[in-house]
Scaffold this motif. Structure first.
Motif, short mmCIF file in Angstrom:
data_model
loop_
_atom_site.label_atom_id
_atom_site.label_comp_id
_atom_site.label_asym_id
_atom_site.label_seq_id
_atom_site.Cartn_x
_atom_site.Cartn_y
_atom_site.Cartn_z
N THR A 1 0.82 -1.22 0.00
CA THR A 1 0.00 0.00 0.00
C THR A 1 0.85 1.27 0.00
O THR A 1 0.39 2.32 -0.45
N ARG B 1 9.77 11.40 9.27
CA ARG B 1 8.67 10.66 8.66
C ARG B 1 7.91 9.86 9.74
O ARG B 1 6.68 9.78 9.71
N ARG C 1 -0.19 11.99 12.67
CA ARG C 1 -1.23 12.56 11.80
C ARG C 1 -2.62 12.21 12.33
O ARG C 1 -2.80 11.19 13.00
N TYR D 1 0.42 4.97 -2.23
CA TYR D 1 0.58 6.38 -1.85
C TYR D 1 1.70 7.02 -2.67
O TYR D 1 1.63 8.19 -3.05
N ARG D 2 2.73 6.23 -2.96
CA ARG D 2 3.83 6.74 -3.80
C ARG D 2 3.34 7.01 -5.22
O ARG D 2 3.65 8.04 -5.82
N ARG E 1 0.85 1.02 6.80
CA ARG E 1 0.93 1.69 8.11
C ARG E 1 -0.36 1.48 8.92
O ARG E 1 -0.35 1.54 10.13
N ASP E 2 -1.47 1.28 8.19
CA ASP E 2 -2.77 1.22 8.86
C ASP E 2 -3.55 -0.04 8.45
O ASP E 2 -4.77 -0.04 8.48
N MET E 3 -2.83 -1.08 8.07
CA MET E 3 -3.51 -2.30 7.61
C MET E 3 -4.30 -2.94 8.75
O MET E 3 -5.48 -3.28 8.60
N ARG F 1 -6.95 9.20 1.07
CA ARG F 1 -6.90 7.95 1.84
C ARG F 1 -8.17 7.13 1.64
O ARG F 1 -8.11 5.93 1.43
N ASP G 1 -0.71 11.52 1.84
CA ASP G 1 -1.14 10.53 2.82
C ASP G 1 -1.78 11.17 4.06
O ASP G 1 -2.29 10.47 4.93
#
Ligand code: DC
Length: 226
Positions: free
Chosen positions: A38, A183, A190, A42-43, A133-135, A112, A106
């Motif tokens: 994922t 990062r 966030r 985002y990339r 990051r949020d799976m 998102r 992101d």
């Protein structure tokens, strides 16, 4: 698609440089699961916005550009290929230029929401190793198996440097660890989908482990669940 019906997921989360990508891809191969990177989404969205000349401070335009791109991610002999609007951007999305701008996308709720929709559609097709990051927290909260990979900042900076070197990408070695720390700070603080370990995720500290050891650990965990 509601997340409660999507359970055949091995969710792998963790900060930049914890070794997720290499490990997750290999684990998927060994288990015969599909692989969903994922971060690459985002990339790709970031590259797409840059390529279309979108004002990176215009959130609505970023969301619109993201919804307009045709994103195709495929596994090939060489690893994963990322294609946007017919163009192979597999290498282009890994450059520091893209990495520096990802936060504009992101941190954007509409971007998102759209990418999460694509991720769930992918996960709903069958057994999947989903890496990000949020799976485990947001996208696949009902995942059958959740792993949170971590490593010390120094080790993560060393790994990122090796990755850039092996790909021939120019980078500033002195700035690397500061960049990763920044990062982390952005990912963890966030407002939407911050990076954190899900309560039911198994923590694996990879600082002193080889990739092979990490892979074996995760495969063993997965085999208990399937
Ligand atoms: O794993 P990576 O470095 O390729 O991820 C790129 C960026 O995308 C990272 O800075 C955080 C973001 N990301 C995210 O917000 N949510 C995800 N599920 C995956 C990545």
């Amino acid at each position: 698609m509601g997340p409660e019906t999507i359970r055949d997921i091995l969710a792998i989360d963790g900060p930049a440089g914890a070794g997720k990508s290499t490990v997750a891809r290999r684990v998927a191969e060994m288990l015969g699961f599909a692989f969903l990177d994922t971060g690459a989404m985002y990339r790709a969205a970031t590259w797409n916005a840059m390529h279309r000349g979108i004002d990176m401070d215009n959130g609505d335009a970023l969301a619109e550009a993201t919804r307009a791109m045709v994103l195709d991610m495929r596994e090939s002999q060489q690893g994963q290929t990322v294609i946007v609007d017919g163009r192979d951007i597999t290498q282009a999305i890994r450059t520091p230029d893209v990495t520096q701008r990802i936060a504009k996308l992101d941190h954007n709720a509409a971007v998102r929401a759209y990418l999460v929709e694509l991720q769930r559609a992918f996960g709903a097709r069958g057994r999947t190793v989903a890496e990000g990051r949020d799976m485990g927290t947001v996208v696949f909260p009902y995942a059958r198996c959740k792993v949170y990979l971590d490593a010390s900042l120094d080790e993560r900076a060393r790994r990122r440097a090796r990755e850039y070197e092996s790909k021939g990408i120019a980078f500033d070695a002195d700035a690397l660890s500061g960049d990763i720390r920044a990062r982390d700070e952005k990912d963890m603080t966030r407002a939407i989908a911050p990076l954190r370990r899900a309560d039911d995720a198994v923590l694996v500290d990879t600082s002193a482990m080889t990739s092979e050891e990490v892979i074996d650990t995760i495969v063993a965990l997965a085999r208990q669940r399937w």
